[in-house]
Design a protein around this motif. Structure first.
Motif, PDB file in Angstrom:
ATOM      1  N   GLU A 321       0.825  -1.204   0.000  1.00 29.07           N
ATOM      2  CA  GLU A 321       0.000   0.000   0.000  1.00 29.07           C
ATOM      3  C   GLU A 321       0.863   1.259   0.000  1.00 29.07           C
ATOM      4  N   GLU A 322       1.938   1.249   0.797  1.00 30.73           N
ATOM      5  CA  GLU A 322       2.807   2.422   0.875  1.00 30.73           C
ATOM      6  C   GLU A 322       3.485   2.704  -0.460  1.00 30.73           C
ATOM      7  N   SER A 323       3.916   1.638  -1.153  1.00 31.75           N
ATOM      8  CA  SER A 323       4.585   1.839  -2.442  1.00 31.75           C
ATOM      9  C   SER A 323       3.625   2.416  -3.472  1.00 31.75           C
ATOM     10  N   MET A 324       2.381   1.929  -3.467  1.00 32.06           N
ATOM     11  CA  MET A 324       1.399   2.436  -4.432  1.00 32.06           C
ATOM     12  C   MET A 324       0.974   3.866  -4.086  1.00 32.06           C
ATOM     13  N   GLN A 325       0.896   4.200  -2.779  1.00 30.68           N
ATOM     14  CA  GLN A 325       0.553   5.565  -2.378  1.00 30.68           C
ATOM     15  C   GLN A 325       1.641   6.540  -2.797  1.00 30.68           C
ATOM     16  N   LEU A 326       2.904   6.134  -2.613  1.00 30.70           N
ATOM     17  CA  LEU A 326       4.005   7.001  -3.016  1.00 30.70           C
ATOM     18  C   LEU A 326       4.032   7.163  -4.538  1.00 30.70           C
ATOM     19  N   LEU A 327       3.609   6.142  -5.237  1.00 34.43           N
ATOM     20  CA  LEU A 327       3.511   6.231  -6.692  1.00 34.43           C
ATOM     21  C   LEU A 327       2.506   7.323  -7.086  1.00 34.43           C
ATOM     22  N   ARG A 328       1.387   7.366  -6.369  1.00 37.95           N
ATOM     23  CA  ARG A 328       0.389   8.403  -6.644  1.00 37.95           C
ATOM     24  C   ARG A 328       0.913   9.781  -6.242  1.00 37.95           C
ATOM     25  N   ASP A 329       1.657   9.842  -5.104  1.00 41.12           N
ATOM     26  CA  ASP A 329       2.234  11.129  -4.670  1.00 41.12           C
ATOM     27  C   ASP A 329       3.240  11.645  -5.689  1.00 41.12           C
ATOM     28  N   MET A 330       3.955  10.743  -6.291  1.00 37.48           N
ATOM     29  CA  MET A 330       4.942  11.115  -7.302  1.00 37.48           C
ATOM     30  C   MET A 330       4.273  11.846  -8.465  1.00 37.48           C
ATOM     31  N   LYS A 331       3.107  11.355  -8.858  1.00 36.59           N
ATOM     32  CA  LYS A 331       2.363  11.995  -9.944  1.00 36.59           C
ATOM     33  C   LYS A 331       1.893  13.386  -9.521  1.00 36.59           C
ATOM     34  N   LEU A 332       1.443  13.509  -8.260  1.00 38.29           N
ATOM     35  CA  LEU A 332       0.946  14.793  -7.764  1.00 38.29           C
ATOM     36  C   LEU A 332       2.050  15.847  -7.699  1.00 38.29           C
ATOM     37  N   HIS A 333       3.288  15.407  -7.497  1.00 37.61           N
ATOM     38  CA  HIS A 333       4.418  16.333  -7.431  1.00 37.61           C
ATOM     39  C   HIS A 333       4.972  16.687  -8.811  1.00 37.61           C
ATOM     40  N   GLY A 334       4.256  16.265  -9.850  1.00 38.13           N
ATOM     41  CA  GLY A 334       4.625  16.681 -11.196  1.00 38.13           C
ATOM     42  C   GLY A 334       5.650  15.820 -11.894  1.00 38.13           C
ATOM     43  N   PHE A 335       5.957  14.659 -11.313  1.00 39.15           N
ATOM     44  CA  PHE A 335       6.913  13.755 -11.961  1.00 39.15           C
ATOM     45  C   PHE A 335       6.143  12.738 -12.801  1.00 39.15           C
ATOM     46  N   ASP A 336       6.580  12.603 -14.024  1.00 44.18           N
ATOM     47  CA  ASP A 336       5.955  11.608 -14.894  1.00 44.18           C
ATOM     48  C   ASP A 336       6.382  10.217 -14.445  1.00 44.18           C
ATOM     49  N   VAL A 337       5.410   9.402 -14.135  1.00 45.16           N
ATOM     50  CA  VAL A 337       5.702   8.016 -13.756  1.00 45.16           C
ATOM     51  C   VAL A 337       6.008   7.244 -15.019  1.00 45.16           C
ATOM     52  N   ASP A 338       7.204   6.705 -15.089  1.00 48.50           N
ATOM     53  CA  ASP A 338       7.612   5.994 -16.303  1.00 48.50           C
ATOM     54  C   ASP A 338       7.644   4.485 -16.062  1.00 48.50           C
ATOM     55  N   VAL A 339       8.059   3.770 -17.079  1.00 49.71           N
ATOM     56  CA  VAL A 339       8.120   2.315 -17.001  1.00 49.71           C
ATOM     57  C   VAL A 339       9.108   1.870 -15.929  1.00 49.71           C
ATOM     58  N   VAL A 340      10.179   2.640 -15.734  1.00 44.46           N
ATOM     59  CA  VAL A 340      11.193   2.288 -14.737  1.00 44.46           C
ATOM     60  C   VAL A 340      10.573   2.211 -13.342  1.00 44.46           C
ATOM     61  N   THR A 341       9.687   3.153 -13.046  1.00 40.35           N
ATOM     62  CA  THR A 341       9.033   3.172 -11.739  1.00 40.35           C
ATOM     63  C   THR A 341       8.266   1.875 -11.501  1.00 40.35           C
ATOM     64  N   TYR A 342       7.433   1.537 -12.470  1.00 37.03           N
ATOM     65  CA  TYR A 342       6.634   0.312 -12.337  1.00 37.03           C
ATOM     66  C   TYR A 342       7.525  -0.934 -12.324  1.00 37.03           C
ATOM     67  N   SER A 343       8.568  -0.927 -13.143  1.00 34.29           N
ATOM     68  CA  SER A 343       9.444  -2.108 -13.224  1.00 34.29           C
ATOM     69  C   SER A 343      10.096  -2.400 -11.885  1.00 34.29           C
ATOM     70  N   GLY A 344      10.484  -1.335 -11.155  1.00 30.40           N
ATOM     71  CA  GLY A 344      11.105  -1.533  -9.851  1.00 30.40           C
ATOM     72  C   GLY A 344      10.163  -2.210  -8.870  1.00 30.40           C
ATOM     73  N   ILE A 345       8.887  -1.791  -8.889  1.00 23.96           N
ATOM     74  CA  ILE A 345       7.905  -2.401  -7.986  1.00 23.96           C
ATOM     75  C   ILE A 345       7.649  -3.846  -8.390  1.00 23.96           C
ATOM     76  N   ILE A 346       7.461  -4.072  -9.689  1.00 27.59           N
ATOM     77  CA  ILE A 346       7.186  -5.434 -10.176  1.00 27.59           C
ATOM     78  C   ILE A 346       8.318  -6.371  -9.813  1.00 27.59           C
ATOM     79  N   SER A 347       9.559  -5.910 -10.025  1.00 28.48           N
ATOM     80  CA  SER A 347      10.725  -6.744  -9.730  1.00 28.48           C
ATOM     81  C   SER A 347      10.793  -7.091  -8.247  1.00 28.48           C
ATOM     82  N   SER A 348      10.532  -6.111  -7.389  1.00 30.32           N
ATOM     83  CA  SER A 348      10.599  -6.357  -5.940  1.00 30.32           C
ATOM     84  C   SER A 348       9.561  -7.376  -5.499  1.00 30.32           C
ATOM     85  N   PHE A 349       8.345  -7.236  -5.998  1.00 29.75           N
ATOM     86  CA  PHE A 349       7.290  -8.181  -5.615  1.00 29.75           C
ATOM     87  C   PHE A 349       7.574  -9.575  -6.168  1.00 29.75           C
TER      88      PHE A 349
END
Length: 752
Positions: A321-349
């Motif tokens: 939950e914390e990782s997904m919430q921070l992902l949403r916060d990242m978007k709110l702070h104006g950073f484009d969420v790219d494939v690298v962001t998602y890949s890091g989460i997928i790899s960890s899980f």
């Protein structure tokens, strides 16, 4: 026609002579068209090409190339080398090769540029081959040549090639060259030979910061890396940012991360984003999520990598939950969420066996409209194997083909592994055969796949191909090949692998040691198996489980139980091995005692435990007791459970229980021919021929076919496989069966 290439004025070239800043290229587009009669000095073109390389400005560079040709400077080797570098860097390798091949006479500058060009485009084998080819043609390499080709060699993890290049460097007088030695340290490390890396480092007459950074990065283990950093301080050199990143990547204890963090603050590196990102990741590796978040919050230079690092920390520590919430916060702070962001989460899980969560994040990636890249594909595939979703695997494979990601070796290796785990060995073979530049993971994945699916002969043949391809096996490869040797009783190859493991210091590896114990046991050498067990230094539960299983395999139940009782914390596999020993040895009371003691070790009984204790009771003729035990199972009994009872019913001629268990198997819609044949034979022995006919018709309707029997024999180091009634499938089948017929005749004569 409007000229495509802007003018280069005299004023501009005057500025070049005083080392102009890179931004001057921005002013070129505003200049007037270049006169066709203009001529400039080679040095001026060199400055321009350097700036094009720095900014990767291919369009401008190609126009400068045209002016060079018009000016009659085609044969200037320095300009040609710069052009090769420019085109290679911008991905136009075809033009680079054309310039190199068409140059009148090759020299070391052109060679260096072309080697780098091949390497920058991932063609490492071509880079190494070019080096050897031109050296044989008389081109004398310099220190930079060896540095470039060693980097290419490191990228393909070719240890034998690295050693050959090392010898050549010594012959050419560069054995003590600082840059060559630094490249050798990295090359040996990436080829898996830390011993050679350390030897080169220890023998260096002088060292710089790069040398220390290279050896610290080579170790990759916290204790050794810290020791090297201390030695670096004593030598008079101070760690730089690269040193800090290297040691942070090897940190596994909080105290070391905190010490490095303190050094960062004292040296004023805290405002460097790459260092901050390294600290966040290091704290995450040590499971210090709060400190990682504190470092993240205190960073005034947050970039996309910083956000990705913190998101990955949450994911690594299973805070979904914390990782997904921070992902949403990242978007709110104006950073484009790219494939690298998602890949890091997928790899960890995926790495933490949270397959369902990895798939969920991958689905969100797709829903955002982003296209998965190589890393995302290679990360999600292991999660798919954990969920046993073959259709997902095929869909992702199709996606990789459509978007031209499938040729990437990381994707291919992951596909081979996933298809193998799903039992789709033919699909795995197809992907493996399409893999061009195979590394040790490619070969190991295929060997493991064959061994997992009991294609033992194919596993051994693939391993031999791997050796012929001069790819150094790793511990995973050796473990799988030893498993294949055990499967076909290939003792000779197993001993050769044992010697290789000793030579390459793999014998003490826990999984290799366990595989050797298992191999000797299944090849009939229980004494060697026990000797191997005694030689393993750090015995873990895996080694004990394999040795208990080895004793069980040889019917030495008492020895197996004696070893089982020495385990302080047995796992569920330990109980399976012990119960198997009881089953083989007919130790009913001991088996019941072990089964009932499961609860004392907080090990929940699994289907395998029930199957073995039922087999033990059934072998002892206690069929009713076994049948009652089925009723106590927490889950629905599988076909295998009923199969155990069916086999025992036939042995003890208990038709009632046999028919009952047979009905349970038929209701499960099993297509295993063994159960149908077993039940049919039992009915035939009781004279129920009408029921036998019904069974045969049922087999025809369901398409159940009796499995063909086969056997192996090892001859002259080669394992030969023979299939029942399949003489035509073996090249020398006719001759073999002719000899068998003669032997049969001799035996008949002897009996008469």
């Amino acid at each position: 026609m409007k000229p495509f290439f802007p003018s280069l004025t005299t004023t501009l070239f005057k500025s070049l002579s005083s080392s102009p800043p890179k931004p001057y290229l921005r002013t070129i587009s505003s200049l007037a068209p270049l006169s066709h009669t203009s001529r400039f000095a080679p040095q001026q073109y060199l400055h321009l090409l350097d700036s094009c390389i720095d900014t990767e400005h291919l369009i401008l560079g190609s126009q400068i190339h045209t002016r060079i040709l018009i000016s009659g400077l085609r044969d200037d080797s320095f300009l040609s080398a710069k052009l090769i570098a420019l085109y290679s860097l911008c991905g136009d390798l075809k033009t680079s090769v054309s310039i190199f091949d068409e140059f009148p006479s090759c020299n070391v500058f052109l060679l260096n540029a072309m080697i780098r060009g091949y390497s920058s485009n991932g063609l490492y084998h071509e880079a190494v081959d070019l080096f050897h080819r031109k050296r044989k043609q008389g081109i004398k390499p310099d220190s930079y040549t060896f540095s470039c080709v060693l980097k290419a060699c490191a990228s393909i993890s070719d240890l034998s090639q690295a050693k050959e290049l090392h010898e050549l460097a010594v012959e050419c007088g560069f054995g003590s060259d600082l840059f060559v030695c630094n490249a050798l340290i990295c090359a040996y490390a990436k080829c898996g030979s830390l011993e050679d890396s350390s030897k080169v480092f220890d023998e260096m007459p002088q060292r710089d910061v790069v040398s220390w950074n290279s050896i610290i990065s080579a170790y990759g283990f916290e204790l050794e890396a810290v020791q090297k950093v201390k030695m670096m301080f004593r030598s008079g050199l101070k760690p730089d940012q690269v040193t800090i990143i290297s040691i942070l990547s090897s940190c596994s204890t909080t105290i070391v991360v905190r010490e490095v963090h303190g050094y960062v603050l004292r040296m004023g590196f805290e405002n460097t984003s790459v260092v901050q990102n390294g600290l966040i990741s290091a704290y995450g590796t040590c499971s210090r999520v709060i400190e990682a978040r504190r470092t993240f919050d205190s960073s005034s230079l947050k970039d996309r990598v910083t956000w990705n690092a913190m998101i990955s920390v949450y994911a690594q520590n299973l805070l979904f939950e914390e990782s997904m919430q921070l992902l949403r916060d990242m978007k709110l702070h104006g950073f484009d969420v790219d494939v690298v962001t998602y890949s890091g989460i997928i790899s960890s899980f995926s790495q933490n066996d949270l397959s369902d969560k990895a798939i969920t994040v991958f689905a969100e990636l797709l829903s955002t409209g982003l296209k998965p890249d190589v890393v995302a594909i290679a990360s999600v595939l292991p999660a798919i194997s954990g969920l046993s979703c073959l259709n997902y695997c095929k869909e992702i494979h199709a996606h990789s083909l459509r978007h031209k990601l499938e040729p990437d070796r990381r994707v291919q290796n992951a596909l081979v592994s996933v298809y193998s785990k799903h039992g789709e060995i033919q699909c795995a073979e197809q992907v493996f055969k399409a893999t061009g530049d195979r590394d040790v993971i490619s070969w190991s994945s295929m060997v493991v796949g064959y061994a997992q699916n009991q294609y033992f002969v194919e596993a051994l043949n693939t391993f031999r191909e791997m050796v012929r391809a001069k790819t150094e096996p790793n511990s995973i490869t050796i473990t799988s090949v030893l498993s294949a040797c055990a499967g076909v009783s290939g003792l000779r190859l197993g001993k050769e692998l044992h010697l290789w493991a000793i030579k390459n210091i793999f014998e003490d590896h826990s999984f290799v040691g366990a595989a050797l114990i298992d191999m000797y046991a299944k090849c009939g050498r229980i004494v060697e198996s026990r000797r191997m067990f005694d030689l393993v230094k750090d015995k873990n539960v895996v080694a004990y489980n394999v040795m208990i299983g080895a004793y069980a395999f040889h019917g030495q139940g008492e020895n197996a139980l004696e070893m089982f009782r020495t385990l302080e914390e047995p796992d569920h596999v330990s109980f399976i091995a012990a119960l198997s020993a009881c089953s083989h040895g007919g130790l009913v009371n001991e088996g019941m005692e072990i089964f009932n003691s499961l609860k004392n070790f907080t090990v929940s009984p699994r289907e395998g435990h029930y199957a073995l204790i039922m087999d033990l009771l059934a072998r002892a003729g206690r069929l009713e007791e076994a049948l009652d035990l089925i009723g106590t199972m927490p889950t629905k009994p599988s076909v295998e459970i009923w199969g155990v009872l069916l086999g025992a019913s036939k042995v003890h001629n208990n038709l009632d229980i046999g028919v009952y268990t047979g009905a349970q198997i038929l209701e499960s819609k099993s297509v295993s021919s063994g159960y149908y044949v077993l039940l049919s034979n039992m009915l035939a022995e009781c004279g129920r021929w009408q029921d036998v006919e019904v069974m045969r018709e049922m087999m025809k309707e369901k398409g159940v076919k009796k499995c063909v029997g086969f056997s192996w024999i090892e001859l002259d180091g080669v394992v030969h496989s023979f299939v029942a009634k399949g003489g035509a499938q073996y090249p020398e089948g006719d001759g073999l069966f002719f000899v068998l017929s003669i032997l049969n005749e001799h035996m008949k004569e002897m009996r008469s």
